[in-house]
Design a protein around this motif. Structure first.
Motif, mmCIF file in Angstrom:
data_model
loop_
_atom_site.group_PDB
_atom_site.id
_atom_site.type_symbol
_atom_site.label_atom_id
_atom_site.label_comp_id
_atom_site.label_asym_id
_atom_site.label_seq_id
_atom_site.Cartn_x
_atom_site.Cartn_y
_atom_site.Cartn_z
ATOM 1 N N TYR A 66 6.278 -6.146 -2.818
ATOM 2 C CA TYR A 66 7.458 -6.243 -1.683
ATOM 3 C C TYR A 66 8.047 -7.688 -1.973
ATOM 4 O O TYR A 66 9.254 -7.962 -2.269
ATOM 5 C CB TYR A 66 6.876 -6.218 -0.484
ATOM 6 N N ILE A 67 7.272 -8.757 -2.323
ATOM 7 C CA ILE A 67 7.750 -10.077 -2.381
ATOM 8 C C ILE A 67 8.160 -10.430 -3.720
ATOM 9 O O ILE A 67 9.126 -10.897 -3.879
ATOM 10 C CB ILE A 67 6.459 -11.184 -1.733
ATOM 11 N N HIS A 68 7.263 -9.999 -4.720
ATOM 12 C CA HIS A 68 7.442 -10.534 -6.124
ATOM 13 C C HIS A 68 8.312 -9.504 -6.841
ATOM 14 O O HIS A 68 8.866 -9.777 -7.765
ATOM 15 C CB HIS A 68 6.307 -11.022 -6.777
ATOM 16 N N GLY A 69 7.907 -8.304 -6.286
ATOM 17 C CA GLY A 69 8.692 -7.168 -7.266
ATOM 18 C C GLY A 69 10.154 -6.621 -6.561
ATOM 19 O O GLY A 69 10.150 -5.542 -7.053
ATOM 20 N N GLY A 70 10.564 -6.818 -5.542
ATOM 21 C CA GLY A 70 11.656 -6.689 -4.876
ATOM 22 C C GLY A 70 11.276 -5.345 -4.233
ATOM 23 O O GLY A 70 12.268 -4.708 -3.996
ATOM 24 N N GLY A 71 10.437 -4.886 -4.090
ATOM 25 C CA GLY A 71 9.984 -3.586 -3.187
ATOM 26 C C GLY A 71 9.400 -2.584 -4.472
ATOM 27 O O GLY A 71 9.328 -2.689 -5.599
ATOM 28 N N GLY A 72 8.943 -1.327 -3.882
ATOM 29 C CA GLY A 72 8.445 -0.357 -4.872
ATOM 30 C C GLY A 72 7.746 0.753 -3.954
ATOM 31 O O GLY A 72 8.243 1.099 -2.796
ATOM 32 N N THR A 73 6.799 1.441 -4.721
ATOM 33 C CA THR A 73 6.414 2.671 -4.089
ATOM 34 C C THR A 73 4.798 2.358 -4.139
ATOM 35 O O THR A 73 4.440 2.124 -5.445
ATOM 36 C CB THR A 73 6.998 3.754 -4.835
ATOM 37 N N LEU A 74 3.969 2.907 -3.154
ATOM 38 C CA LEU A 74 2.697 3.237 -3.257
ATOM 39 C C LEU A 74 2.411 4.461 -3.151
ATOM 40 O O LEU A 74 3.122 5.295 -2.419
ATOM 41 C CB LEU A 74 1.892 2.482 -2.035
ATOM 42 N N THR A 75 1.515 5.011 -4.364
ATOM 43 C CA THR A 75 1.278 6.477 -4.304
ATOM 44 C C THR A 75 -0.267 6.303 -3.853
ATOM 45 O O THR A 75 -1.213 5.582 -4.546
ATOM 46 C CB THR A 75 1.234 6.887 -5.497
ATOM 47 N N VAL A 76 -0.881 7.158 -3.122
ATOM 48 C CA VAL A 76 -2.166 7.337 -2.720
ATOM 49 C C VAL A 76 -2.520 8.449 -3.083
ATOM 50 O O VAL A 76 -2.346 9.777 -2.277
ATOM 51 C CB VAL A 76 -2.361 7.146 -1.177
ATOM 52 N N GLU A 77 -3.916 8.745 -4.071
ATOM 53 C CA GLU A 77 -4.375 10.067 -4.420
ATOM 54 C C GLU A 77 -5.780 9.965 -3.896
ATOM 55 O O GLU A 77 -6.593 9.180 -4.131
ATOM 56 C CB GLU A 77 -4.384 10.134 -5.687
ATOM 57 N N LEU A 78 -6.004 11.155 -3.247
ATOM 58 C CA LEU A 78 -7.505 11.457 -2.826
ATOM 59 C C LEU A 78 -8.003 12.175 -4.115
ATOM 60 O O LEU A 78 -7.514 13.183 -4.422
ATOM 61 C CB LEU A 78 -7.615 12.213 -1.635
ATOM 62 N N LEU A 79 -9.075 11.773 -4.562
ATOM 63 C CA LEU A 79 -9.928 12.358 -5.960
ATOM 64 C C LEU A 79 -11.001 12.895 -5.506
ATOM 65 O O LEU A 79 -11.916 12.447 -4.783
ATOM 66 C CB LEU A 79 -10.025 11.244 -6.803
ATOM 67 N N ARG A 80 -11.390 14.045 -6.369
ATOM 68 C CA ARG A 80 -12.631 14.468 -6.301
ATOM 69 C C ARG A 80 -13.198 14.716 -7.906
ATOM 70 O O ARG A 80 -12.305 15.215 -8.905
ATOM 71 C CB ARG A 80 -12.631 15.888 -5.606
#
Length: 149
Positions: A66-80
């Protein structure tokens, strides 16, 4: 936010059982990310200490995007995978990239007004850590933590 199930083509490797995406474009998004990652760690079966580790790493990485990259996307993956479940976080921004990864990973170094614990702190809190960055091309940080190590 998007939520989708996915399968990994190699049965012996980790299988993505849930994937969710969150925009990181405002202070409110940072709070949403913290709550979403906390809920995902509970869903994954982490104890309180590991929940806190993962949420802290997610918070640091999202704030950097947010601060240094001008915003973005977070992907959360649950793994098995055989032997335990895990969570993978992938944060991607559209910023200028990190010109000096060595310096950025050094505790106390900051390109802004922060404490300088972001990347190095996230690396210590998680079991897996990878950064892909190029000047002018943004940054993607991928981290993972497993319930059984």
């Amino acid at each position: 936010m998007s939520d989708e199930a996915a399968a990994h083509p190699h049965p012996a490797a980790a299988q993505v059982v849930v994937r969710r995406e969150y925009e990181v474009r405002s202070e409110d998004d940072l709070l949403t990310v913290r709550h979403a990652v906390r809920a995902a760690t509970v869903e994954c079966g982490f104890g309180l200490v590991d929940q806190t580790r993962v949420v802290t790493a997610a918070s640091e990485l999202a704030r950097n995007a947010y601060i240094h990259g001008g915003g973005g996307t977070l992907t959360v993956e649950l793994l098995r995978r055989r032997g335990g479940d895990g969570i993978r976080l992938v944060i991607t921004d559209e910023g200028p990239g990190i010109p000096d990864m060595g310096a950025a990973m050094t505790d106390g170094w900051t390109s802004g007004n922060g404490l300088g614990h972001g990347l190095g702190g996230a690396r210590r809190l998680m079991d897996e850590f990878h950064v892909d960055t190029r000047p002018g091309a943004g940054t993607t940080v991928t981290v993972a933590r497993w319930t059984v190590r």
